[in-house]
Design an enzyme around this catalytic site. Sequence first.
Site, PDB file in Angstrom:
ATOM      1  N   HIS A 195     -21.810  94.846 -17.038  1.00 17.04           N
ATOM      2  CA  HIS A 195     -21.320  95.355 -16.123  1.00 17.04           C
ATOM      3  C   HIS A 195     -20.177  94.619 -15.449  1.00 17.04           C
ATOM      4  O   HIS A 195     -20.172  93.123 -15.371  1.00 17.04           O
ATOM      5  CB  HIS A 195     -22.630  95.387 -14.824  1.00 17.04           C
ATOM      6  CG  HIS A 195     -22.142  96.337 -13.757  1.00 17.04           C
ATOM      7  ND1 HIS A 195     -21.744  95.981 -12.597  1.00 17.04           N
ATOM      8  CD2 HIS A 195     -22.674  97.785 -13.790  1.00 17.04           C
ATOM      9  CE1 HIS A 195     -21.636  97.055 -11.762  1.00 17.04           C
ATOM     10  NE2 HIS A 195     -22.085  97.970 -12.533  1.00 17.04           N
ATOM     11  N   ASP A 250     -28.392 102.258 -16.640  1.00 17.82           N
ATOM     12  CA  ASP A 250     -28.465 103.147 -17.591  1.00 17.82           C
ATOM     13  C   ASP A 250     -29.050 103.014 -19.001  1.00 17.82           C
ATOM     14  O   ASP A 250     -29.385 103.748 -19.784  1.00 17.82           O
ATOM     15  CB  ASP A 250     -26.950 103.767 -18.035  1.00 17.82           C
ATOM     16  CG  ASP A 250     -26.389 104.797 -16.841  1.00 17.82           C
ATOM     17  OD1 ASP A 250     -27.687 105.344 -16.094  1.00 17.82           O
ATOM     18  OD2 ASP A 250     -25.535 104.824 -16.459  1.00 17.82           O
TER      19      ASP A 250
HETATM   20  N1  ACO Z   1     -21.407  94.757 -25.771  1.00 21.12           N
HETATM   21  C1  ACO Z   1     -20.756  93.969 -26.345  1.00 21.12           C
HETATM   22  N2  ACO Z   1     -19.877  93.313 -25.845  1.00 21.12           N
HETATM   23  C2  ACO Z   1     -19.622  93.538 -24.348  1.00 21.12           C
HETATM   24  C3  ACO Z   1     -20.324  94.530 -23.786  1.00 21.12           C
HETATM   25  C4  ACO Z   1     -21.396  95.349 -24.607  1.00 21.12           C
HETATM   26  N3  ACO Z   1     -22.058  96.287 -23.920  1.00 21.12           N
HETATM   27  N4  ACO Z   1     -19.846  94.621 -22.490  1.00 21.12           N
HETATM   28  C5  ACO Z   1     -18.912  93.848 -22.246  1.00 21.12           C
HETATM   29  N5  ACO Z   1     -18.603  92.972 -23.783  1.00 21.12           N
HETATM   30  C6  ACO Z   1     -17.619  91.830 -23.880  1.00 21.12           C
HETATM   31  C7  ACO Z   1     -16.286  92.204 -24.011  1.00 21.12           C
HETATM   32  O1  ACO Z   1     -15.898  92.644 -25.077  1.00 21.12           O
HETATM   33  C8  ACO Z   1     -15.598  91.145 -23.440  1.00 21.12           C
HETATM   34  O2  ACO Z   1     -15.469  90.311 -24.588  1.00 21.12           O
HETATM   35  P1  ACO Z   1     -14.215  89.136 -24.404  1.00 21.12           P
HETATM   36  O3  ACO Z   1     -14.276  88.427 -23.165  1.00 21.12           O
HETATM   37  O4  ACO Z   1     -14.462  88.372 -25.613  1.00 21.12           O
HETATM   38  O5  ACO Z   1     -12.939  90.144 -24.670  1.00 21.12           O
HETATM   39  C9  ACO Z   1     -16.656  90.466 -22.290  1.00 21.12           C
HETATM   40  O6  ACO Z   1     -17.790  90.957 -22.701  1.00 21.12           O
HETATM   41  C10 ACO Z   1     -16.200  90.817 -20.818  1.00 21.12           C
HETATM   42  O7  ACO Z   1     -16.549  92.407 -21.021  1.00 21.12           O
HETATM   43  P2  ACO Z   1     -15.354  93.436 -20.258  1.00 21.12           P
HETATM   44  O8  ACO Z   1     -15.344  94.563 -21.091  1.00 21.12           O
HETATM   45  O9  ACO Z   1     -13.934  92.579 -19.815  1.00 21.12           O
HETATM   46  O10 ACO Z   1     -15.921  93.679 -18.804  1.00 21.12           O
HETATM   47  P3  ACO Z   1     -15.608  94.984 -17.794  1.00 21.12           P
HETATM   48  O11 ACO Z   1     -16.001  94.466 -16.599  1.00 21.12           O
HETATM   49  O12 ACO Z   1     -14.162  95.252 -17.958  1.00 21.12           O
HETATM   50  O13 ACO Z   1     -16.645  96.039 -18.272  1.00 21.12           O
HETATM   51  C11 ACO Z   1     -18.227  97.215 -18.713  1.00 21.12           C
HETATM   52  C12 ACO Z   1     -17.826  96.385 -17.721  1.00 21.12           C
HETATM   53  C13 ACO Z   1     -17.427  98.709 -18.794  1.00 21.12           C
HETATM   54  C14 ACO Z   1     -19.580  97.979 -18.188  1.00 21.12           C
HETATM   55  C15 ACO Z   1     -18.576  96.987 -20.355  1.00 21.12           C
HETATM   56  O14 ACO Z   1     -19.797  95.735 -20.230  1.00 21.12           O
HETATM   57  C16 ACO Z   1     -19.244  97.897 -21.408  1.00 21.12           C
HETATM   58  O15 ACO Z   1     -18.533  98.481 -21.759  1.00 21.12           O
HETATM   59  N6  ACO Z   1     -20.477  98.085 -21.239  1.00 21.12           N
HETATM   60  C17 ACO Z   1     -20.976  99.350 -22.217  1.00 21.12           C
HETATM   61  C18 ACO Z   1     -20.988 100.566 -21.517  1.00 21.12           C
HETATM   62  C19 ACO Z   1     -21.888 100.790 -20.344  1.00 21.12           C
HETATM   63  O16 ACO Z   1     -23.110 100.321 -20.453  1.00 21.12           O
HETATM   64  N7  ACO Z   1     -21.267 101.280 -19.453  1.00 21.12           N
HETATM   65  C20 ACO Z   1     -22.210 101.626 -18.161  1.00 21.12           C
HETATM   66  C21 ACO Z   1     -21.978 100.588 -16.957  1.00 21.12           C
HETATM   67  S1  ACO Z   1     -22.989 100.931 -15.647  1.00 21.12           S
HETATM   68  C22 ACO Z   1     -22.281 102.223 -14.738  1.00 21.12           C
HETATM   69  O17 ACO Z   1     -21.294 102.610 -14.529  1.00 21.12           O
HETATM   70  C23 ACO Z   1     -23.355 103.118 -14.475  1.00 21.12           C
END
Ligand code: ACO
Length: 434
Positions: A312, A369
């Site tokens: 998140h 979720d």
């Molecule tokens: N699985 C694996 N790696 C992940 C995940 C994940 N679910 N989420 C984040 N990471 C990693 C990223 O690749 C990144 O790695 P890096 O630093 O080596 O590049 C690091 O963790 C930070 O993640 P970001 O993507 O930069 O975080 P951001 O705040 O931009 O994204 C998000 C947040 C979109 C929720 C992300 O965690 C994600 O894609 N999760 C999966 C989709 C999801 O569950 N979305 C629902 C969110 S809740 C909602 O909107 C209701």
Amino acid sequence: MSVNAPKKIDSVKVVIGDKTVECPAFEGIENEKSFDIGKLRDQTGYVTFDNGYANTSPVISDITYLDGDNGVLRYRGYPIEQLAEKASFVEVAYLLIHGELPKKAELDKFVKGIEENQTVDSNFYKIFDAFPKNTHPMAMLTAATVALSGQYPNDNEITNKASVEKTIYRLLGQFPALCAAAYRHSRGESRISAKPGLDYCSNFMSLMYAKDGSYSVPKEIVSALNLLLILHADHEQNCSTSTVRLVGSSNANLYASIAAGITALWGPLHGGANQAVMEMLEEIQKSGGDIQATVAKAKDKASGFKLMGFGHRVYKNFDPRAKIIKKACDQVLNALGIQNPLLGLAQQLEAAALTDAYFVEKKLYPNVDFYSGIIYSALNIPVEMFTPMFALGRMPGWIAQWKEMIDGGTTKIGRPRQIYTGYAKRDYVSIDAR
Ligand code: ACO
């Protein structure tokens, strides 16, 4: 007018070369500090770069407070845990939109307003007939929501309080019927009308599933749905809400602004995650239940795969909504006597990720979720309807945020800057010479 005006604090000096810019600074009631960089470009030529608005707040808001480090979420000051346990979704909708919990007479008036505006015109439903049966319901809902502005052309004036009130009642009243119509269209089933006198959740379930005009909704289903809708009702400046505000900042009407929010919600990184989680769990199950392989794939950037329902932007400790949903998941399945093997898989996946160094270091936890889809499945709601369910819950939050912006009257049109990296100026070349 804000409940608490932001407190002025010492200005922040930004030094760029030989120029010092004094940026006015202020603080919210939970000590969140901010400084206003509005004059930075004029005075120094610099803009700020902030990928994904991760550290930008274009909004001063009274609606929802979220502390991602400590897993805190409050609507209008009320902790989400208390609202989830004690309130009805309609009460929460009123709270978000009007700022206070309703007194009995206020709630009665609100419910009556919703009921009086919940019937979708039978001609309007024809909009669904244009869509192939396999259209995703979020596409149909976006189209239907913006089309409501054509259905009610006299109520699109955004500063006319009576028109806005009517629009709010129509959105809250008719959106359940539109969700159900999208679902029934995909099954080739005829639409049914909303029934006055039913509570919000029973009415929705009955619009979805009634056969021959009747459907008796078990109380466990009503309370599970009520809980899920409350947990999704607002979440401050997330992707879809920011979209509603951005579109609304051009003075687009409320239907158009909300329709934009619905499309933003659809993506799998946002509200579409609930559908993506379920599809991921089904995939793991089909391929033999190898949890470790899934975790390894999520850590491998080259795979392009992420653990859906994990991570998140703001919560870096736990998502309080996920905590409530996880508990509810067990209770609902028990109460309905349902055994879903995907719940076991989800629990194993969570345990594996939470003890894996990659997820621990990056502070990735289950979000709202991760478990919601398992409850929706127990309520007999099909996977492609999970994201519409999120939209149904988020409706009052979108409305509240739009209304706060319009009523405040001080928001400027959203218009970010960019860093241009395309070609420098070059001369047109005639087609024969290219
Ligand atoms: N699985 C694996 N790696 C992940 C995940 C994940 N679910 N989420 C984040 N990471 C990693 C990223 O690749 C990144 O790695 P890096 O630093 O080596 O590049 C690091 O963790 C930070 O993640 P970001 O993507 O930069 O975080 P951001 O705040 O931009 O994204 C998000 C947040 C979109 C929720 C992300 O965690 C994600 O894609 N999760 C999966 C989709 C999801 O569950 N979305 C629902 C969110 S809740 C909602 O909107 C209701």
